[in-house]
Write a protein that holds these residues in place. Structure first.
Motif, PDB file in Angstrom:
ATOM      1  N   PRO A 132      -9.676   7.479 -16.416  1.00  0.00           N
ATOM      2  CA  PRO A 132      -8.462   6.699 -16.664  1.00  0.00           C
ATOM      3  C   PRO A 132      -7.190   7.539 -16.562  1.00  0.00           C
ATOM      4  CG  PRO A 132     -10.032   6.432 -18.464  1.00  0.00           C
ATOM      5  CD  PRO A 132     -10.588   7.449 -17.531  1.00  0.00           C
ATOM      6  N   LEU A 133      -7.329   8.855 -16.641  1.00  0.00           N
ATOM      7  CA  LEU A 133      -6.172   9.738 -16.557  1.00  0.00           C
ATOM      8  C   LEU A 133      -5.778  10.060 -15.122  1.00  0.00           C
ATOM      9  CD1 LEU A 133      -7.077  12.207 -19.425  1.00  0.00           C
ATOM     10  CD2 LEU A 133      -5.557  10.236 -19.518  1.00  0.00           C
ATOM     11  N   SER A 134      -6.674   9.818 -14.167  1.00  0.00           N
ATOM     12  CA  SER A 134      -6.335  10.100 -12.775  1.00  0.00           C
ATOM     13  C   SER A 134      -5.501   8.956 -12.203  1.00  0.00           C
ATOM     14  CB  SER A 134      -7.595  10.319 -11.946  1.00  0.00           C
ATOM     15  OG  SER A 134      -8.396   9.172 -11.972  1.00  0.00           O
ATOM     16  N   ALA A 135      -4.669   9.295 -11.230  1.00  0.00           N
ATOM     17  CA  ALA A 135      -3.770   8.303 -10.643  1.00  0.00           C
ATOM     18  C   ALA A 135      -4.541   7.345  -9.742  1.00  0.00           C
ATOM     19  CB  ALA A 135      -2.695   9.011  -9.823  1.00  0.00           C
ATOM     20  N   PRO A 136      -4.181   6.056  -9.743  1.00  0.00           N
ATOM     21  CA  PRO A 136      -4.833   5.122  -8.823  1.00  0.00           C
ATOM     22  C   PRO A 136      -4.463   5.456  -7.389  1.00  0.00           C
ATOM     23  CG  PRO A 136      -3.054   4.038 -10.006  1.00  0.00           C
ATOM     24  CD  PRO A 136      -3.191   5.406 -10.585  1.00  0.00           C
ATOM     25  N   ARG A 137      -5.402   5.283  -6.483  1.00  0.00           N
ATOM     26  CA  ARG A 137      -5.174   5.651  -5.089  1.00  0.00           C
ATOM     27  C   ARG A 137      -4.993   4.449  -4.177  1.00  0.00           C
ATOM     28  NH1 ARG A 137      -8.407   9.739  -7.199  1.00  0.00           N
ATOM     29  NH2 ARG A 137      -7.581  11.809  -6.746  1.00  0.00           N
ATOM     30  N   ILE A 138      -5.371   3.272  -4.623  1.00  0.00           N
ATOM     31  CA  ILE A 138      -5.193   2.073  -3.811  1.00  0.00           C
ATOM     32  C   ILE A 138      -4.184   1.175  -4.516  1.00  0.00           C
ATOM     33  CG2 ILE A 138      -6.296   0.007  -2.895  1.00  0.00           C
ATOM     34  CD1 ILE A 138      -8.776   1.618  -2.496  1.00  0.00           C
ATOM     35  N   HIS A 139      -3.150   0.816  -3.774  1.00  0.00           N
ATOM     36  CA  HIS A 139      -2.076   0.015  -4.342  1.00  0.00           C
ATOM     37  C   HIS A 139      -1.933  -1.287  -3.559  1.00  0.00           C
ATOM     38  CE1 HIS A 139      -0.781   3.517  -6.656  1.00  0.00           C
ATOM     39  NE2 HIS A 139      -1.037   4.203  -5.563  1.00  0.00           N
ATOM     40  N   HIS A 140      -1.582  -2.336  -4.257  1.00  0.00           N
ATOM     41  CA  HIS A 140      -1.340  -3.644  -3.660  1.00  0.00           C
ATOM     42  C   HIS A 140       0.169  -3.817  -3.578  1.00  0.00           C
ATOM     43  CE1 HIS A 140      -1.415  -8.129  -3.540  1.00  0.00           C
ATOM     44  NE2 HIS A 140      -2.418  -7.856  -2.744  1.00  0.00           N
ATOM     45  N   THR A 141       0.700  -3.986  -2.374  1.00  0.00           N
ATOM     46  CA  THR A 141       2.149  -4.095  -2.200  1.00  0.00           C
ATOM     47  C   THR A 141       2.620  -5.522  -2.479  1.00  0.00           C
ATOM     48  OG1 THR A 141       1.996  -4.615   0.151  1.00  0.00           O
ATOM     49  CG2 THR A 141       2.116  -2.286  -0.450  1.00  0.00           C
ATOM     50  N   LEU A 145     -10.611   2.213   6.766  1.00  0.00           N
ATOM     51  CA  LEU A 145      -9.376   1.739   7.377  1.00  0.00           C
ATOM     52  C   LEU A 145      -8.155   2.195   6.581  1.00  0.00           C
ATOM     53  CD1 LEU A 145      -8.099   0.097   9.639  1.00  0.00           C
ATOM     54  CD2 LEU A 145      -8.245  -1.888   8.170  1.00  0.00           C
ATOM     55  N   LEU A 146      -8.235   2.122   5.256  1.00  0.00           N
ATOM     56  CA  LEU A 146      -7.108   2.545   4.429  1.00  0.00           C
ATOM     57  C   LEU A 146      -6.850   4.042   4.557  1.00  0.00           C
ATOM     58  CD1 LEU A 146      -7.684   0.438   1.194  1.00  0.00           C
ATOM     59  CD2 LEU A 146      -5.888   0.132   2.893  1.00  0.00           C
ATOM     60  N   MET A 147      -7.919   4.846   4.644  1.00  0.00           N
ATOM     61  CA  MET A 147      -7.735   6.296   4.756  1.00  0.00           C
ATOM     62  C   MET A 147      -7.227   6.695   6.136  1.00  0.00           C
ATOM     63  SD  MET A 147     -10.724   8.087   2.516  1.00  0.00           S
ATOM     64  CE  MET A 147      -9.992   9.709   2.663  1.00  0.00           C
ATOM     65  N   ARG A 148      -7.580   5.952   7.158  1.00  0.00           N
ATOM     66  CA  ARG A 148      -7.073   6.259   8.502  1.00  0.00           C
ATOM     67  C   ARG A 148      -5.561   6.006   8.594  1.00  0.00           C
ATOM     68  NH1 ARG A 148     -10.930   7.794  11.865  1.00  0.00           N
ATOM     69  NH2 ARG A 148     -13.058   7.084  11.536  1.00  0.00           N
ATOM     70  N   HIS A 149      -5.063   5.140   7.718  1.00  0.00           N
ATOM     71  CA  HIS A 149      -3.625   4.849   7.672  1.00  0.00           C
ATOM     72  C   HIS A 149      -3.046   5.285   6.329  1.00  0.00           C
ATOM     73  CE1 HIS A 149      -3.936   2.526  11.357  1.00  0.00           C
ATOM     74  NE2 HIS A 149      -5.034   1.980  10.860  1.00  0.00           N
ATOM     75  N   ALA A 150      -3.528   6.394   5.793  1.00  0.00           N
ATOM     76  CA  ALA A 150      -3.102   6.865   4.466  1.00  0.00           C
ATOM     77  C   ALA A 150      -1.601   7.070   4.423  1.00  0.00           C
ATOM     78  CB  ALA A 150      -3.816   8.160   4.121  1.00  0.00           C
ATOM     79  N   GLY A 151      -0.995   6.591   3.346  1.00  0.00           N
ATOM     80  CA  GLY A 151       0.433   6.753   3.161  1.00  0.00           C
ATOM     81  C   GLY A 151       1.266   5.616   3.714  1.00  0.00           C
ATOM     82  N   SER A 152       0.660   4.734   4.488  1.00  0.00           N
ATOM     83  CA  SER A 152       1.411   3.589   5.009  1.00  0.00           C
ATOM     84  C   SER A 152       0.633   2.304   4.700  1.00  0.00           C
ATOM     85  CB  SER A 152       1.629   3.726   6.519  1.00  0.00           C
ATOM     86  OG  SER A 152       0.397   3.762   7.183  1.00  0.00           O
ATOM     87  N   PRO A 153       1.336   1.218   4.429  1.00  0.00           N
ATOM     88  CA  PRO A 153       0.658  -0.039   4.102  1.00  0.00           C
ATOM     89  C   PRO A 153      -0.122  -0.587   5.292  1.00  0.00           C
ATOM     90  CG  PRO A 153       3.056  -0.251   3.851  1.00  0.00           C
ATOM     91  CD  PRO A 153       2.780   1.114   4.345  1.00  0.00           C
ATOM     92  N   VAL A 154      -1.287  -1.129   5.011  1.00  0.00           N
ATOM     93  CA  VAL A 154      -2.127  -1.739   6.041  1.00  0.00           C
ATOM     94  C   VAL A 154      -2.032  -3.248   5.880  1.00  0.00           C
ATOM     95  CG1 VAL A 154      -4.457  -1.928   6.978  1.00  0.00           C
ATOM     96  CG2 VAL A 154      -3.682   0.233   6.005  1.00  0.00           C
ATOM     97  N   ASP A 155      -1.712  -3.919   6.964  1.00  0.00           N
ATOM     98  CA  ASP A 155      -1.538  -5.366   6.962  1.00  0.00           C
ATOM     99  C   ASP A 155      -2.813  -6.062   6.516  1.00  0.00           C
ATOM    100  OD1 ASP A 155      -0.980  -7.897   9.471  1.00  0.00           O
ATOM    101  OD2 ASP A 155      -0.272  -7.798   7.406  1.00  0.00           O
ATOM    102  N   ARG A 156      -2.642  -7.111   5.738  1.00  0.00           N
ATOM    103  CA  ARG A 156      -3.779  -7.871   5.218  1.00  0.00           C
ATOM    104  C   ARG A 156      -4.625  -8.454   6.351  1.00  0.00           C
ATOM    105  NH1 ARG A 156      -4.336  -9.295   0.106  1.00  0.00           N
ATOM    106  NH2 ARG A 156      -5.798 -10.934  -0.421  1.00  0.00           N
ATOM    107  N   ASP A 214      -0.086  -6.531   1.295  1.00  0.00           N
ATOM    108  CA  ASP A 214      -0.787  -5.476   2.022  1.00  0.00           C
ATOM    109  C   ASP A 214      -1.384  -4.483   1.022  1.00  0.00           C
ATOM    110  OD1 ASP A 214       0.289  -6.754   4.206  1.00  0.00           O
ATOM    111  OD2 ASP A 214       1.928  -5.319   4.434  1.00  0.00           O
ATOM    112  N   TYR A 215      -2.242  -3.605   1.534  1.00  0.00           N
ATOM    113  CA  TYR A 215      -2.820  -2.561   0.689  1.00  0.00           C
ATOM    114  C   TYR A 215      -2.404  -1.203   1.212  1.00  0.00           C
ATOM    115  CZ  TYR A 215      -5.667  -5.794  -1.956  1.00  0.00           C
ATOM    116  OH  TYR A 215      -6.074  -6.799  -2.799  1.00  0.00           O
ATOM    117  N   LEU A 216      -2.298  -0.242   0.294  1.00  0.00           N
ATOM    118  CA  LEU A 216      -1.811   1.089   0.607  1.00  0.00           C
ATOM    119  C   LEU A 216      -2.724   2.108  -0.052  1.00  0.00           C
ATOM    120  CD1 LEU A 216       0.631   2.976   1.552  1.00  0.00           C
ATOM    121  CD2 LEU A 216       1.509   2.632  -0.752  1.00  0.00           C
ATOM    122  N   PHE A 217      -3.171   3.106   0.732  1.00  0.00           N
ATOM    123  CA  PHE A 217      -3.957   4.206   0.176  1.00  0.00           C
ATOM    124  C   PHE A 217      -3.021   5.389  -0.002  1.00  0.00           C
ATOM    125  CE2 PHE A 217      -6.503   8.046   0.481  1.00  0.00           C
ATOM    126  CZ  PHE A 217      -7.469   7.796  -0.471  1.00  0.00           C
TER     127      PHE A 217
END
Length: 139
Positions: free
Chosen positions: A112-121, A68-79, A125-128
């Motif tokens: 640990p050097l790679s950027a996190p891909r899932i963010h909590h707004t 679900l997060l990847m289908r809406h990549a770049g935009s926040p997905v409602d909780r 909401d969550y953002l990929f």
């Protein structure tokens, strides 16, 4: 000039790893397809992801969340939309969602050097996405 002999079996392990990576990168999708965004390729049917050169198996609950997060990549997905994908009949579905997101965040950041891909707004909401910091140069 002497050459250093390889350890027995090392070539076969490297060959198998390359075959797995090639299969994940191939354009032959499974029945559900392959999603790609921000350096992550996710085979929905096999529940496998290719992240930073590593093949990662994603458990079923985390796979639903990642899809679900990847289908809406770049935009926040409602909780609420995320809860509907999970089992809404659970008693504490918010805690389950947060726990799945935390585990998935760890899987998608193998180094640990790679950027996190899932963010909590801030709104819950969550953002990929993969944010790249800009570096200012002196000049």
């Amino acid at each position: 000039m002497a050459t250093c002999p390889r350890a027995p079996g090392l070539a076969s392990v490297v060959t198998i790893a390359r075959l797995i990576q090639r299969a994940l990168r191939s354009d032959a999708p499974t029945a559900w397809g392959v999603l790609s965004a921000y350096g992550v390729s996710f085979d929905v049917g096999r529940r496998r992801a290719l992240v930073d050169g590593y093949v990662i198996h994603v458990p079923p609950g985390e796979a639903s969340l990642l899809e679900l997060l990847m289908r809406h990549a770049g935009s926040p997905v409602d909780r609420c939309a995320l809860v509907q994908v999970l089992r809404p009949d659970l008693d504490d579905v918010d805690a389950v969602l947060d726990r799945l997101a935390k585990r998935l965040r760890g899987r998608l950041q193998p180094s640990p050097l790679s950027a996190p891909r899932i963010h909590h707004t801030a709104t819950g909401d969550y953002l990929f996405a993969c944010h790249v910091a800009e570096v200012a140069t002196a000049g």
